[in-house]
Design a protein around this motif. Structure first.
Motif, PDB file in Angstrom:
ATOM      1  N   THR A 295       0.828  -1.203   0.000  1.00  0.00           N
ATOM      2  CA  THR A 295       0.000   0.000   0.000  1.00  0.00           C
ATOM      3  C   THR A 295       0.866   1.259   0.000  1.00  0.00           C
ATOM      4  O   THR A 295       0.534   2.246  -0.663  1.00  0.00           O
ATOM      5  CB  THR A 295      -0.971  -0.033   1.195  1.00  0.00           C
ATOM      6  OG1 THR A 295      -1.842  -1.145   0.999  1.00  0.00           O
ATOM      7  CG2 THR A 295      -1.798   1.229   1.280  1.00  0.00           C
TER       8      THR A 295
ATOM      9  N   GLU B 247       0.401   4.100  -2.700  1.00  0.00           N
ATOM     10  CA  GLU B 247       0.025   5.452  -2.310  1.00  0.00           C
ATOM     11  C   GLU B 247       1.072   6.488  -2.722  1.00  0.00           C
ATOM     12  O   GLU B 247       0.741   7.644  -2.936  1.00  0.00           O
ATOM     13  CB  GLU B 247      -0.290   5.501  -0.810  1.00  0.00           C
ATOM     14  CG  GLU B 247      -1.595   4.747  -0.542  1.00  0.00           C
ATOM     15  CD  GLU B 247      -2.085   4.804   0.893  1.00  0.00           C
ATOM     16  OE1 GLU B 247      -3.172   4.268   1.152  1.00  0.00           O
ATOM     17  OE2 GLU B 247      -1.374   5.369   1.748  1.00  0.00           O
TER      18      GLU B 247
ATOM     19  N   VAL C 283      -8.299   5.251  -9.062  1.00  0.00           N
ATOM     20  CA  VAL C 283      -7.818   4.688  -7.813  1.00  0.00           C
ATOM     21  C   VAL C 283      -8.952   3.979  -7.072  1.00  0.00           C
ATOM     22  O   VAL C 283     -10.043   4.529  -6.952  1.00  0.00           O
ATOM     23  CB  VAL C 283      -7.274   5.833  -6.915  1.00  0.00           C
ATOM     24  CG1 VAL C 283      -7.075   5.363  -5.491  1.00  0.00           C
ATOM     25  CG2 VAL C 283      -5.976   6.391  -7.481  1.00  0.00           C
TER      26      VAL C 283
ATOM     27  N   PRO D 176      -8.909   2.581  -3.325  1.00  0.00           N
ATOM     28  CA  PRO D 176      -8.098   2.335  -2.133  1.00  0.00           C
ATOM     29  C   PRO D 176      -8.428   0.986  -1.491  1.00  0.00           C
ATOM     30  O   PRO D 176      -9.474   0.395  -1.753  1.00  0.00           O
ATOM     31  CB  PRO D 176      -8.474   3.475  -1.192  1.00  0.00           C
ATOM     32  CG  PRO D 176      -9.139   4.493  -2.039  1.00  0.00           C
ATOM     33  CD  PRO D 176      -9.800   3.740  -3.148  1.00  0.00           C
ATOM     34  N   GLN D 177      -7.519   0.571  -0.610  1.00  0.00           N
ATOM     35  CA  GLN D 177      -7.723  -0.667   0.137  1.00  0.00           C
ATOM     36  C   GLN D 177      -8.949  -0.531   1.027  1.00  0.00           C
ATOM     37  O   GLN D 177      -9.214   0.543   1.555  1.00  0.00           O
ATOM     38  CB  GLN D 177      -6.478  -0.899   0.997  1.00  0.00           C
ATOM     39  CG  GLN D 177      -6.359  -2.283   1.533  1.00  0.00           C
ATOM     40  CD  GLN D 177      -5.050  -2.476   2.288  1.00  0.00           C
ATOM     41  OE1 GLN D 177      -4.225  -1.579   2.347  1.00  0.00           O
ATOM     42  NE2 GLN D 177      -4.877  -3.636   2.839  1.00  0.00           N
ATOM     43  N   ASN D 178      -9.687  -1.614   1.201  1.00  0.00           N
ATOM     44  CA  ASN D 178     -10.905  -1.621   2.032  1.00  0.00           C
ATOM     45  C   ASN D 178     -11.862  -0.506   1.646  1.00  0.00           C
ATOM     46  O   ASN D 178     -12.513   0.086   2.497  1.00  0.00           O
ATOM     47  CB  ASN D 178     -10.567  -1.455   3.512  1.00  0.00           C
ATOM     48  CG  ASN D 178      -9.701  -2.573   4.016  1.00  0.00           C
ATOM     49  OD1 ASN D 178      -9.883  -3.713   3.608  1.00  0.00           O
ATOM     50  ND2 ASN D 178      -8.743  -2.256   4.863  1.00  0.00           N
ATOM     51  N   PHE D 179     -11.931  -0.223   0.380  1.00  0.00           N
ATOM     52  CA  PHE D 179     -12.755   0.907  -0.049  1.00  0.00           C
ATOM     53  C   PHE D 179     -14.229   0.638   0.190  1.00  0.00           C
ATOM     54  O   PHE D 179     -14.739  -0.453  -0.067  1.00  0.00           O
ATOM     55  CB  PHE D 179     -12.526   1.199  -1.527  1.00  0.00           C
ATOM     56  CG  PHE D 179     -13.371   2.341  -2.024  1.00  0.00           C
ATOM     57  CD1 PHE D 179     -13.038   3.640  -1.711  1.00  0.00           C
ATOM     58  CD2 PHE D 179     -14.508   2.102  -2.764  1.00  0.00           C
ATOM     59  CE1 PHE D 179     -13.819   4.700  -2.139  1.00  0.00           C
ATOM     60  CE2 PHE D 179     -15.297   3.157  -3.206  1.00  0.00           C
ATOM     61  CZ  PHE D 179     -14.945   4.446  -2.897  1.00  0.00           C
ATOM     62  N   ALA D 180     -14.908   1.644   0.737  1.00  0.00           N
ATOM     63  CA  ALA D 180     -16.366   1.594   0.834  1.00  0.00           C
ATOM     64  C   ALA D 180     -16.865   2.990   0.512  1.00  0.00           C
ATOM     65  O   ALA D 180     -16.364   3.966   1.049  1.00  0.00           O
ATOM     66  CB  ALA D 180     -16.796   1.183   2.231  1.00  0.00           C
TER      67      ALA D 180
END
Lengths: 302, 421
Positions: free
Chosen positions: A43, A47, A79, A81-85
């Motif tokens: 990550t 990033e 993009v 992102p990680q764990n995107f919600a």
């Protein structure tokens, strides 16, 4: 053409070296896999490339721009992102449209993306009402809405059950078909192997290997394995020159030759032995050989 | 700025669809207004509270007999509930400051020399009457010369005595506002009492001079008090109970990262968040005003200056609390922690800032605490400019809110990492 070019990139958090002088490039139109366990620096790398963090040293060019030209880069990348919600209470369309507007995109652009991601029919549903896989598709749609040349997907299938994971894979493959370059981080070896044109294996901030999965398997001399339940008669049957390993309950018969492996499996079958399994060499073996352990489902080394 | 509108739109829709958000921004303040407005609303009874300041003291500092009698009879009427205030306080500023819970401070000041005025008046009246009768007697025919001489001598003594009586220019001062809803009734009863007291105490038809002083501040009812208070409260609660957790949650969910990875600028984001808060405060304020107006007869001052100051107060207050909420949501990474910290700050502030009851009823050390709370300045500023029409603390309040806004804006710009560390 090189879409990403990274040169001796280093990033520290206090005394911890997150990435340690890594270098690699990504070709246009490929799915580039960035594979490693949790905490290996995936990550952090992503990033930095997304202009969300600054490296301590080293250089990187994204689409020909230096990292300092963040605004130029940001306009051209997508993009997730990680764990995107996304916003739970906004609809699929509203979520995608929010990001689209920031890029000065029109409603037609939004419609095009929603159709591409098979989200048009459910565009009025609230994000919180969607299943995990659909939520990821919304996230990918939000990453694609500015029609980027390069898309960063940070662990796009983490936490999804295997079936849903496959539907997300097909979406990612479609991105490549649409001519996008995809930078994908993952701790799922299978995902990297199935999807990626080239894979970088990263551990503790260092890149251990980069290549396409097949060449990697060849390069690291990984063999086909025939696994069979132990029986004293077996060693007599196997005549060819193969590597013969005794496990607790099984024999592992290893060979580089695919045909030979099949032949052994066939003979064992014919002679009535049980629990025969033929395993092709995989990236997992490469990983095991390089790192000395596997990655668990949760992304830890085991 | 166009981008800020998109951010505001996303936040606003989220708020509009979140039941707890709607509850705390709209329904809760209206419920509070209904409850507190009703509890403290029925203060219109026959008994008028009046504060009496007695300045008519003897050399030992004791109240003179007649001034004491005045106070006692005033209380005995049953119409006035008399409270006394020390002779050294400034009656005007006392009347202008908000009393206990929505107490209307009408003050009557008994001047120095009140007793001697009444006594002198009484004496003067008696002398004048004596002189008049003796003059008639003097002109009568059945007196002999010796008698006439004696009466003339007496008359001249009396006239000299009369000349020596000086009636000081004293008058009772009544501090009240003509905008007081009970003004007419109060003054009617009070004038009646004063004239009766004048007659009985002097035995003549003395009308004691009364000087009415306009205090220039409208005594306010409970709902008058609560409407601006709850607008201030909603501004604070939206930011500290709601926004703090939301900001923190957006970071956790990666939306924040997604946004940072777009060309959107940091200030556009913060301004957008502020804008969304401003819209929902506007809605909440209008609903509170309508409820106050139609249900509780809240009166709002509608001149351009006061409207302008009210709007500036709402905007600065919203900006100040939005930036505080943003700072907390940024510093505390876990949404639950951020929301808890927001509540820990909000709850004491809520009770100490004069939102639910005037700070004047609190002990002085708590009043000192109120003086450092932004919510105190916001509610006082809004109350003065919306309802009371005086602007005593408003300029200070607006300056403090402005300064705090700048401080927290700087902090939130500094703490909100936007792709740099």
């Amino acid at each position: 053409m090189k879409i990403i070019e990274v040169n001796s990139l280093t990033k520290r958090y206090g005394n911890v070296v997150a990435i340690d002088g890594i270098s690699f490039y990504v070709e246009q139109g490929e799915i580039f896999g960035y594979l490693g366990p949790n905490g290996s620096g995936k990550t952090t790398t992503v990033e930095i490339l997304e202009c969300l963090r600054k490296p301590d040293s080293g250089k990187a060019f994204i689409l020909g721009f230096e990292l300092s030209e963040a605004n130029e880069i940001k306009k051209r990348i997508g993009v997730m992102p990680q764990n995107f919600a996304a916003f739970d209470l906004l609809t699929v369309e509203e979520n995608v449209s929010f990001i689209a507007k920031v890029y000065n995109k029109t409603n037609d652009d939004v419609k095009r993306i929603l159709e591409l991601m098979d989200l048009w029919d459910i565009r009025k549903r609230k994000y919180e009402e969607l299943s995990g896989g659909t939520q990821r598709r919304v996230g990918i749609a939000m990453a694609l809405v500015n029609d980027p040349e390069l898309v960063f997907l940070d662990e796009p299938t983490v936490g999804l059950d295997p079936e849903i994971r496959r539907t997300v894979w097909s979406v990612i493959t479609r991105l490549r078909d649409a001519g996008k370059t995809v930078f994908l981080t993952t701790h799922y070896i299978e995902e990297a192997e199935r999807l990626c044109d080239r894979v970088a294996i990263i551990l503790r901030g260092k890149i251990m290997a980069i290549d396409d999965p097949k060449s990697m398997v060849n390069k690291y001399g990984i063999k086909y394995v025939v696994k069979v339940r132990k029986d004293p008669k077996i060693p007599k049957i196997i005549e060819d020159e193969v590597e013969f390993i005794e496990d607790k309950d099984y024999y592992l018969i290893k060979t580089e030759n695919r045909l030979k492996a099949r032949k052994i499996a066939y003979e064992l079958e014919v002679n009535g032995f049980e629990d025969i399994e033929l395993k092709s060499p995989s990236l997992e073996d490469v990983f095991l050989k390089l790192i000395g352990s596997k990655i668990t489902e949760a992304g830890e080394l085991a | 700025m166009k981008n800020s509108v998109y951010v505001a739109n996303a936040f606003f829709k989220t708020w509009l669809r979140s039941r707890s958000g709607l509850f705390f921004s709209i329904i809760f303040p209206v419920l509070l207004l209904a409850v507190f407005g009703s509890i403290f609303g029925n203060t219109q009874n026959i008994s008028f509270t009046v504060y009496v300041q007695n300045k008519d003291l003897d050399q030992q500092g004791n109240a003179t007999q007649l001034s004491s009698a005045f106070i006692k009879s005033l209380n005995d009427t049953g119409i006035f509930s008399v409270k006394t205030i020390p002779s050294n306080v400034d009656a005007l500023s006392f009347a202008r400051s908000q009393g206990g819970i929505f107490e209307q401070r009408r003050v009557i000041v008994i001047p120095r020399g009140f007793q001697s005025y009444l006594l002198n008046y009484s004496e003067k009246a008696k002398l004048e009457e004596g002189i008049a009768q003796l003059s008639i007697l003097l002109n009568s025919t059945y007196l002999n010369d010796t008698q006439k001489q004696e009466i003339s001598l007496l008359l001249s003594y009396m006239k000299t005595a009369l000349q020596k009586i000086k009636l000081n220019n004293v008058s009772l001062e009544i501090y009240i506002s003509k905008a007081d809803p009970s003004y007419e009734q109060f003054m009617g009863f009070m004038n009646n009492f004063i004239s009766k007291f004048g007659s009985y105490s002097t035995g003549n038809n003395l009308s004691i001079p009364v000087n009415e002083v306009e205090i220039g501040i409208r005594p306010i009812s409970a709902s008058d008090y609560y409407v601006p208070s709850y607008i201030a409260f909603t501004i604070m609660s939206n930011a500290l109970f709601g926004l703090t957790g939301v900001i923190s949650d957006l970071r956790r969910r990666g939306i924040f990262k997604r946004v940072v990875a777009t060309p959107l600028r940091k200030y556009e984001w913060i301004f957008g968040v502020f804008l969304s808060q401003l819209i929902l405060i506007a809605i909440s304020s209008v609903i509170l005003l309508i409820t106050g107006y139609f249900v509780f007869k809240t009166t709002v001052i509608l001149d351009p200056l006061h409207i302008l100051l009210t709007l500036i107060g709402i905007i600065l207050g919203t900006f100040c609390f939005t930036t505080i909420g943003t700072v907390l949501g940024t510093v505390f990474k876990q949404p639950d922690t951020a929301a808890t910290v927001g509540s820990v700050i909000a709850f004491p502030m809520m009770f100490l800032s004069g939102v639910f009851f005037p700070v004047e009823v609190m002990p002085s050390y708590l009043q000192a605490v109120a003086a450092i709370l932004p919510l105190y300045y916001l509610s006082v500023g809004l109350r003065e400019s919306m309802i009371q029409g005086v602007l005593a603390l408003t300029p200070v309040a607006l300056i403090i809110l402005g300064v705090l806004s700048v401080v927290f804006l700087a902090l939130s710009l500094y703490l909100t990492k936007w792709g740099e560390e």
